[in-house]
Each structure stands twice: as structure tokens, then as C-alpha cells.
Design an enzyme around this catalytic site. Structure first.
Site: not given
Ligand SMILES: [Zn+2]
Length: 279
Positions: A147, A238, A92
Site C-alpha cells: 500500500h 476500511h 480495505d
Molecule cells: Zn487502501
């Protein structure tokens, strides 16, 4: 599912959202509490208490990323993926020029695929890198336009603009329209599901996460991901916002080789979500 969503939104744009059972129960609870408050002498404090409790439960569900009380939520691949020995690695908050190209090389070296939940404005900032992700056999899915840290407090309009704008950007840059959505930090509220339904998106969370935006110790992140590792797992890592190791490396770059080695040892295959979600 995408097809039926597209068809229903074409015929009746504002329509018929299939309310999840918990939300129907919540509506009934409000009616019952209000009815009791009106009809039963002295019942108002109890009725108000009942409604407050109900709202607390809904808020709690929104703060629980793997909950399906507010609507469908994919936390594992379907059963068919077990026979295929498939897992899904999801990465992500990218693309991130310092990290993502090295992630692609690691995945290539092991012949494995991943799904990148990208932030659309970062895709816009790094279109070549985004196209490379897709060209090398991976999938890019929707992780909102910006985000925003207050994402879970948005209402229907805010959700629609963050998510629909991301759909347009991702489709434009990569040539592929996302079918999966993940909320920032997995946090949401009851207004999200109707928006996803209208856009033909499935909410995907995860089976396990390494908390690798906060934890810089690769061994600890790996231990969290690999606990009970098995086919059908959806793992969260991530490339953007990655925590740093003691040596200053983005932690994903040290965890991913360990994870890929472990998959090989266990005879598991990492596939994109679209592939792994096939029935
Ligand atoms: Zn995120």
C-alpha cells in the site's frame, strides 16, 4: 477472462495488451500533433500544447478512481446482480487485529458476506486472522503488497512487483488466488492495466465510498454510503486505517451495524465480489 489472460501470457509474455480506446486515441493524438508540428510552419507551439493537454487528461483519469479511460474498471456489479438483489461490501487496508474480528462477528450476526481488499504484508503479519476471514465465507482480494503512498507514480516494473508479490502472498496464506485488484486510494496511471491484464486481475473500484479513513462521524459515513442505495452497488469501507469516532472507536464498527440493518430493511443481500460478479 482469467483463463484467456493466463493463456496469452503463456504464449507471449510481453505481448498484445488490448489498449483501451482512450489510450489508442491518445497515441493517435500524439502522432497527429507531432505531424502537424513538423509539417505546418509555425504549428510547434500548438502541437506541444495539444500534447500537454493530452497528458493532463490522462493524469486526470488516473486521479479519478471510477474512470474507465485507462482500462476496464468495475464500479458496479453486473446487471444479473440486480435480480438477485445483491450488493458488495468491500473493506480495505486490513487485516487489522483490533477491528477485523469484530467485523467478522457483525457480518455473521446478519448472515452477510464481504470482500476484504487486504494489504499483503499485513496478511503476512496476521496469517491466522486472514485464514479466518476466508473460512467464515468472505473473500480476500489484492490491495498491493505494501500500500505504497507513491503507488500511482510507479512504472510497469514497480506495479508488477507490488501486485504479483501480493498475489503470491495472498494465495500462499489463504489458499485462494485473488481475481480482483484495487489500487491504493484508487489512483493509477496507464502502466497499470497491462500488468493487471497479464496477472488475470480485474480492477474493481466502487459505486460509493464513505471516506471513513478521514470522517469519524458514523452518521456522515452512513449517509454517504446509503445515498440511493440499491442492488448492484459496490460500497467501500476500511478496517485498516479507519478514522476514529469521538469515543475513539474505529468508525467502521459503528457504521457497519447501521448498514447491515439498512440492507435487511431494503431486502438486499451482501455477497462477495466473486459471487456478485457472476453474469
Ligand atoms: Zn487502501
Amino acid at each position: 477472462m482469467g483463463k484467456s489472460a493466463a493463456m496469452s501470457s503463456a504464449t507471449a509474455p510481453t505481448e498484445s495488451w488490448p489498449w483501451p480506446p482512450a489510450m489508442r486515441a491518445s497515441a493517435a493524438w500524439h502522432v497527429a500533433a507531432l505531424g502537424a508540428g513538423v509539417l505546418v510552419p509555425g504549428a510547434w507551439p500548438w502541437a506541444i500544447g495539444a500534447i500537454v493537454l493530452n497528458h493532463a487528461l490522462i493524469t486526470g483519469a488516473g486521479l479519478t478512481p471510477r474512470s474507465n479511460l485507462l482500462g476496464p474498471n468495475v464500479t458496479r456489479l453486473p446487471e444479473a446482480a440486480a435480480a438477485r438483489r445483491e450488493v458488495a461490501i468491500t473493506i480495505d487496508d486490513g487485516p487489522e487485529p483490533e477491528v477485523t474480528p469484530r467485523v467478522l462477528d457483525l457480518l455473521d450476526a446478519h448472515g452477510q458476506r464481504a470482500t476484504f481488499f487486504c494489504i499483503a504484508e499485513r496478511v503476512l503479519a496476521h496469517p491466522e486472522l486472514s485464514r479466518e476471514i476466508v473460512a467464515r465465507g468472505h473473500s480476500i482480494q489484492n490491495h498491493t503488497a505494501q500500500h505504497r503512498h507513491n503507488f500511482s507514480f510507479l512504472g510497469p516494473r514497480g506495479f508488477a512487483s507490488e501486485i504479483a508479490r501480493a498475489q503470491d502472498i495472498l494465495t500462499e496464506v489463504t489458499g485462494q488466488r485473488p481475481t480482483c485488484f484495487r489500487a491504493p486510494a484508487g489512483l493509477r496511471n496507464p502502466f497499470l492495466e497491462p500488468v493487471l491484464h497479464r496477472l488475470g486481475l480485474s480492477l474493481v473500484s466502487w459505486t460509493r465510498r464513505g471516506f471513513d479513513t478521514r470522517e469519524g462521524d458514523p452518521a456522515k459515513v452512513m449517509a454517504r454510503l446509503a445515498r440511493n442505495l440499491q442492488a448492484r452497488d459496490i460500497l467501500l469501507l476500511h478496517d485498516g486505517n479507519a478514522a476514529r469516532t469521538a469515543e475513539g472507536q474505529p468508525v467502521l464498527l459503528e457504521v457497519l451495524p447501521l448498514l447491515l440493518e439498512r440492507l435487511r430493511a431494503d431486502g438486499l443481500r451482501a455477497v462477495t465480489l466473486s459471487e456478485g460478479m457472476k453474469p
